[in-house]
Design a protein around this motif. Structure first.
Motif, PDB file in Angstrom:
ATOM      1  N   GLY A 117     -13.323   4.992  -7.796  1.00 59.29           N
ATOM      2  CA  GLY A 117     -13.228   5.248  -9.274  1.00 59.29           C
ATOM      3  C   GLY A 117     -12.278   6.398  -9.198  1.00 59.29           C
ATOM      4  N   ARG A 118     -11.858   7.242  -8.280  1.00 56.75           N
ATOM      5  CA  ARG A 118     -11.001   8.505  -8.417  1.00 56.75           C
ATOM      6  C   ARG A 118      -9.599   8.001  -8.990  1.00 56.75           C
ATOM      7  NH1 ARG A 118     -12.157  10.384  -3.585  1.00 56.75           N
ATOM      8  NH2 ARG A 118     -11.006  12.281  -3.797  1.00 56.75           N
ATOM      9  N   PRO A 119      -8.815   8.893  -9.580  1.00 57.27           N
ATOM     10  CA  PRO A 119      -7.545   8.530 -10.176  1.00 57.27           C
ATOM     11  C   PRO A 119      -6.585   8.336  -9.119  1.00 57.27           C
ATOM     12  CG  PRO A 119      -8.089  10.715 -10.840  1.00 57.27           C
ATOM     13  CD  PRO A 119      -9.187  10.296 -10.030  1.00 57.27           C
ATOM     14  N   LEU A 120      -5.775   7.345  -8.930  1.00 60.51           N
ATOM     15  CA  LEU A 120      -4.841   6.896  -7.875  1.00 60.51           C
ATOM     16  C   LEU A 120      -3.497   6.564  -8.598  1.00 60.51           C
ATOM     17  CD1 LEU A 120      -7.291   4.464  -5.956  1.00 60.51           C
ATOM     18  CD2 LEU A 120      -6.264   6.952  -5.003  1.00 60.51           C
ATOM     19  N   ASP A 121      -2.501   6.794  -7.695  1.00 60.13           N
ATOM     20  CA  ASP A 121      -0.909   6.266  -8.103  1.00 60.13           C
ATOM     21  C   ASP A 121      -0.530   5.045  -7.620  1.00 60.13           C
ATOM     22  OD1 ASP A 121      -0.512   8.550 -10.130  1.00 60.13           O
ATOM     23  OD2 ASP A 121      -0.751   9.853  -8.211  1.00 60.13           O
ATOM     24  N   ILE A 122      -0.945   5.172  -6.110  1.00 57.73           N
ATOM     25  CA  ILE A 122      -0.416   3.766  -5.329  1.00 57.73           C
ATOM     26  C   ILE A 122      -1.053   3.513  -4.365  1.00 57.73           C
ATOM     27  CG2 ILE A 122       2.335   3.755  -6.101  1.00 57.73           C
ATOM     28  CD1 ILE A 122       2.551   5.139  -3.003  1.00 57.73           C
ATOM     29  N   MET A 123      -1.216   2.435  -3.838  1.00 58.44           N
ATOM     30  CA  MET A 123      -1.722   1.994  -2.558  1.00 58.44           C
ATOM     31  C   MET A 123      -0.732   1.885  -1.631  1.00 58.44           C
ATOM     32  SD  MET A 123      -4.279  -1.260  -3.326  1.00 58.44           S
ATOM     33  CE  MET A 123      -3.422  -2.082  -4.575  1.00 58.44           C
ATOM     34  N   VAL A 124      -0.722   2.316  -0.430  1.00 59.70           N
ATOM     35  CA  VAL A 124      -0.037   2.107   0.767  1.00 59.70           C
ATOM     36  C   VAL A 124      -0.524   1.369   1.888  1.00 59.70           C
ATOM     37  CG1 VAL A 124       1.490   3.488   2.414  1.00 59.70           C
ATOM     38  CG2 VAL A 124       1.490   4.348  -0.106  1.00 59.70           C
ATOM     39  N   PRO A 125       0.192   0.528   2.261  1.00 61.02           N
ATOM     40  CA  PRO A 125      -0.665  -0.360   3.734  1.00 61.02           C
ATOM     41  C   PRO A 125      -0.298   0.373   4.706  1.00 61.02           C
ATOM     42  CG  PRO A 125       1.257  -1.667   2.732  1.00 61.02           C
ATOM     43  CD  PRO A 125       1.100  -0.498   1.825  1.00 61.02           C
ATOM     44  N   VAL A 126      -1.207   0.341   5.781  1.00 63.17           N
ATOM     45  CA  VAL A 126      -0.899   0.941   7.131  1.00 63.17           C
ATOM     46  C   VAL A 126       0.127  -0.290   7.637  1.00 63.17           C
ATOM     47  CG1 VAL A 126      -1.725   1.106   9.694  1.00 63.17           C
ATOM     48  CG2 VAL A 126      -2.886   1.994   7.428  1.00 63.17           C
ATOM     49  N   PRO A 127       1.204   0.297   8.115  1.00 65.72           N
ATOM     50  CA  PRO A 127       2.357  -0.695   8.488  1.00 65.72           C
ATOM     51  C   PRO A 127       2.198  -1.094   9.936  1.00 65.72           C
ATOM     52  CG  PRO A 127       3.130   1.771   8.757  1.00 65.72           C
ATOM     53  CD  PRO A 127       1.655   1.721   8.151  1.00 65.72           C
ATOM     54  N   LEU A 128       2.909  -2.287  10.452  1.00 61.10           N
ATOM     55  CA  LEU A 128       2.947  -2.693  11.628  1.00 61.10           C
ATOM     56  C   LEU A 128       4.327  -2.499  12.225  1.00 61.10           C
ATOM     57  CD1 LEU A 128       1.972  -6.476  11.421  1.00 61.10           C
ATOM     58  CD2 LEU A 128       0.493  -4.556  12.077  1.00 61.10           C
ATOM     59  N   HIS A 129       4.296  -2.264  13.437  1.00 59.56           N
ATOM     60  CA  HIS A 129       5.649  -2.029  14.224  1.00 59.56           C
ATOM     61  C   HIS A 129       6.427  -3.572  13.849  1.00 59.56           C
ATOM     62  CE1 HIS A 129       8.913  -1.778  17.367  1.00 59.56           C
ATOM     63  NE2 HIS A 129       8.701  -0.559  17.017  1.00 59.56           N
ATOM     64  N   LYS A 130       7.807  -3.274  13.756  1.00 61.60           N
ATOM     65  CA  LYS A 130       8.586  -4.522  13.549  1.00 61.60           C
ATOM     66  C   LYS A 130       8.417  -5.634  14.616  1.00 61.60           C
ATOM     67  CE  LYS A 130      13.410  -3.125  14.644  1.00 61.60           C
ATOM     68  NZ  LYS A 130      12.955  -1.834  15.343  1.00 61.60           N
ATOM     69  N   SER A 131       8.415  -5.356  15.748  1.00 58.08           N
ATOM     70  CA  SER A 131       8.227  -6.498  16.819  1.00 58.08           C
ATOM     71  C   SER A 131       6.692  -7.110  16.611  1.00 58.08           C
ATOM     72  CB  SER A 131       8.130  -5.659  17.961  1.00 58.08           C
ATOM     73  OG  SER A 131       7.073  -4.837  18.325  1.00 58.08           O
ATOM     74  N   ASN A 132       5.718  -6.172  16.028  1.00 53.52           N
ATOM     75  CA  ASN A 132       4.446  -7.173  15.778  1.00 53.52           C
ATOM     76  C   ASN A 132       4.347  -7.817  14.479  1.00 53.52           C
ATOM     77  OD1 ASN A 132       3.294  -6.198  17.995  1.00 53.52           O
ATOM     78  ND2 ASN A 132       2.315  -4.482  17.000  1.00 53.52           N
ATOM     79  N   TYR A 133       5.258  -7.294  13.441  1.00 54.95           N
ATOM     80  CA  TYR A 133       5.520  -7.977  12.242  1.00 54.95           C
ATOM     81  C   TYR A 133       6.256  -9.395  12.323  1.00 54.95           C
ATOM     82  CZ  TYR A 133       6.414  -8.642   7.352  1.00 54.95           C
ATOM     83  OH  TYR A 133       6.356  -9.298   5.959  1.00 54.95           O
ATOM     84  N   SER A 134       7.391  -9.211  13.183  1.00 61.91           N
ATOM     85  CA  SER A 134       8.012 -10.548  13.294  1.00 61.91           C
ATOM     86  C   SER A 134       7.013 -11.542  14.227  1.00 61.91           C
ATOM     87  CB  SER A 134       9.191 -10.447  13.930  1.00 61.91           C
ATOM     88  OG  SER A 134       9.281  -9.499  14.971  1.00 61.91           O
ATOM     89  N   LYS A 135       6.324 -11.000  15.179  1.00 62.40           N
ATOM     90  CA  LYS A 135       5.466 -11.927  15.762  1.00 62.40           C
ATOM     91  C   LYS A 135       4.346 -12.471  14.994  1.00 62.40           C
ATOM     92  CE  LYS A 135       4.395 -10.076  20.144  1.00 62.40           C
ATOM     93  NZ  LYS A 135       3.208  -9.297  20.652  1.00 62.40           N
ATOM     94  N   ARG A 136       3.668 -11.861  14.211  1.00 65.65           N
ATOM     95  CA  ARG A 136       2.552 -12.210  13.263  1.00 65.65           C
ATOM     96  C   ARG A 136       3.137 -13.056  11.932  1.00 65.65           C
ATOM     97  NH1 ARG A 136      -2.154  -7.850  12.762  1.00 65.65           N
ATOM     98  NH2 ARG A 136      -1.819  -7.989  15.126  1.00 65.65           N
ATOM     99  N   GLY A 137       4.298 -12.723  11.485  1.00 62.98           N
ATOM    100  CA  GLY A 137       4.818 -12.982  10.453  1.00 62.98           C
ATOM    101  C   GLY A 137       4.437 -12.392   9.163  1.00 62.98           C
ATOM    102  N   PHE A 138       3.291 -11.445   9.244  1.00 63.53           N
ATOM    103  CA  PHE A 138       2.903 -10.803   7.947  1.00 63.53           C
ATOM    104  C   PHE A 138       2.070  -9.608   8.246  1.00 63.53           C
ATOM    105  CE2 PHE A 138      -1.723 -11.650   8.018  1.00 63.53           C
ATOM    106  CZ  PHE A 138      -1.762 -12.596   8.944  1.00 63.53           C
ATOM    107  N   ASN A 139       1.913  -8.556   7.487  1.00 69.71           N
ATOM    108  CA  ASN A 139       1.222  -7.441   7.730  1.00 69.71           C
ATOM    109  C   ASN A 139      -0.317  -7.490   6.910  1.00 69.71           C
ATOM    110  OD1 ASN A 139      -0.146  -4.628   7.944  1.00 69.71           O
ATOM    111  ND2 ASN A 139       1.509  -3.838   6.842  1.00 69.71           N
ATOM    112  N   GLN A 140      -1.219  -7.678   7.734  1.00 70.27           N
ATOM    113  CA  GLN A 140      -2.670  -8.130   7.151  1.00 70.27           C
ATOM    114  C   GLN A 140      -2.850  -6.862   6.154  1.00 70.27           C
ATOM    115  OE1 GLN A 140      -2.082  -7.481  10.234  1.00 70.27           O
ATOM    116  NE2 GLN A 140      -3.364  -5.624  10.835  1.00 70.27           N
ATOM    117  N   SER A 141      -2.457  -5.826   6.201  1.00 68.00           N
ATOM    118  CA  SER A 141      -2.998  -4.564   5.455  1.00 68.00           C
ATOM    119  C   SER A 141      -2.234  -4.848   4.117  1.00 68.00           C
ATOM    120  CB  SER A 141      -2.779  -3.143   6.053  1.00 68.00           C
ATOM    121  OG  SER A 141      -3.364  -3.165   7.123  1.00 68.00           O
ATOM    122  N   GLU A 142      -0.920  -5.220   4.217  1.00 67.38           N
ATOM    123  CA  GLU A 142      -0.206  -5.627   2.918  1.00 67.38           C
ATOM    124  C   GLU A 142      -0.672  -6.486   2.199  1.00 67.38           C
ATOM    125  OE1 GLU A 142       4.163  -6.213   3.782  1.00 67.38           O
ATOM    126  OE2 GLU A 142       4.580  -6.380   1.677  1.00 67.38           O
TER     127      GLU A 142
END
Ligand code: ZN
Ligand code: ZN
Length: 241
Positions: A117-142
């Motif tokens: 309920g607190r005031p927020l400006d943005i969400m930020v997903p925890v990122p994956l390293h690009k090698s894991n991103y390309s292996k998985r094809g997506f970032n689950q947090s995103e």
């Protein structure tokens, strides 16, 4: 004849199956979970016997070991609907390692039910390293951010990048997780003055969240809090068992 008719029926009207127990779904054909697993998931809600600040399990009278050990350093608060166990664990596995996006639905519903309920400006997903991103094809947090953004209207931005490929945190002891993840993230967008909700799928030791929060705060963020789909075993749970 009956067998042929049955086979034909199955071919024409394939029964969707529950993502957890693999039983044919019982109510809604579009639903990811059957009735029993919906109830089972609800039983995993983090409600009682938890620290209100970090959500770690603890006895009513005792102080929170996780917070006392600096578990929440840099984080204003933590939010999460479920313990990482049974149905919630299966949903994470289906989402993360099998790429079944539908598994995110019940998790996102839970996350919305405890959305800060607190005031927020943005969400930020925890990122994956690009090698894991390309292996998985997506970032689950995103992906979780995308669903949450659609429901709440709170925007998300990929303000962090994972510049160092680390060992999988789940393969390491709690003690080694901090060193493994230290220096792995960097800010890639201006975040000055922003109140940020960091989003991740699983929180275990919290090392990842603390590292991300430290980077965001150093880059000028006003405040960082954490929302995860699930919370796995923590220090205090370990020490009390
Ligand atoms: Zn089921
Ligand atoms: Zn705590």
């Amino acid at each position: 004849m009956a067998a042929i008719a049955e086979g034909l029926k199955k071919l024409l009207f394939p029964r969707a199956r529950c993502l957890n127990c693999n039983e044919p779904r019982k109510i809604d054909l579009g639903a990811p979970l059957c009735d029993e697993c919906v109830i089972e998931l609800d039983e995993l809600r983090l409600l009682d016997h938890i620290c209100p600040h970090c959500l770690s399990p603890k006895r009513h009278t005792e102080a929170c070991g996780y917070c006392a050990n600096g578990g929440m350093t840099g984080l204003a608060a933590a939010y999460s609907p479920y313990r990482y166990h049974g149905v919630s664990q299966e949903l994470i596995v289906r989402l993360k390692f099998q790429g079944i996006y539908q598994a995110a639905e019940p998790l996102v519903e839970g996350m919305l039910s405890c959305f800060p309920g607190r005031p927020l400006d943005i969400m930020v997903p925890v990122p994956l390293h690009k090698s894991n991103y390309s292996k998985r094809g997506f970032n689950q947090s995103e992906l979780l951010c995308q669903f949450l953004c659609a429901e709440t209207g709170l925007p998300y931005q990929n303000a962090l990048s994972k510049t160092i490929k680390t060992k999988r945190q789940s393969t390491l002891s709690h003690e080694k997780r901090h060193d493994n993840i230290k220096g792995a993230f960097s800010a890639v967008m201006p975040v000055e003055g922003l109140r940020i909700l960091l989003v991740d799928d699983v929180r275990t030791s919290g090392s990842t969240a603390r590292s991300c929060a430290a980077v965001l705060l150093k880059a000028g963020a006003k405040e960082v809090s954490l929302l995860t789909a699930v919370v796995a075993a923590t220090y205090s749970e370990k020490s009390s068992s």
